[in-house]
Design an enzyme around this catalytic site. Sequence first.
Site, short mmCIF file in Angstrom:
data_model
loop_
_atom_site.label_atom_id
_atom_site.label_comp_id
_atom_site.label_asym_id
_atom_site.label_seq_id
_atom_site.Cartn_x
_atom_site.Cartn_y
_atom_site.Cartn_z
CG ASP A 140 -6.59 -1.41 -1.60
OD1 ASP A 140 -6.79 -2.64 -1.71
OD2 ASP A 140 -5.67 -0.94 -0.91
CG ASP A 191 -2.00 -1.03 1.19
OD1 ASP A 191 -2.43 -1.38 0.07
OD2 ASP A 191 -2.43 -1.49 2.26
#
Length: 190
Positions: A157, A141
């Site tokens: 995401d 991330d």
Amino acid sequence: MGKGAMALPGMTCRAESGGSRGLKIRKNLINLLFILFLTAADQFTKRLAVGALKGSENIVLIKGILELEYFENFGAAFNSLVGKRILLILMTVLLSAFLIWKLFRLPDKKRYTGMRVCLCLAAGGALGNLLDRIARGYVVDFIYFTPINFPKFNFADICVTGGVIALGVMLMFYYRDEEVDFLLSFRGKG
């Protein structure tokens, strides 16, 4: 059928049914290519993030709003289910297979184009994070929305969230119940 040709009731011309089947195969191929493109784009952005951010300072894009910061997520959304890698992999494989199966069963009508895009987004994003979990043991991330200290996230995401939210809106306001009953059943439509 050619001009002036006759068909018996209940029979279709081979060319007509083959053309419809060919169109469905072509649409499914385009859907798969779109999913692969989204998955590849996700992996590309993560590779860039690893190269530019791992072990480095954050990159401020918009001061006080948006930054790029490397983070290794060993769980799922909001870093939940930490340490449940095998469970996450199995759930993602099953969910992705279900989404793609439903995508292939969508009616060949223009009305379902939005749903087709949403399912592709969700599947492409899920597969992008699945590749991370399998290859790295965690998901990379790197996008950080700072005003509310939002958990870091990635392109996959965004695809999953955007696809699911848009699908939810369409299911509530665009499609009639009878048009989408097949989505939650294990029987296909179309």
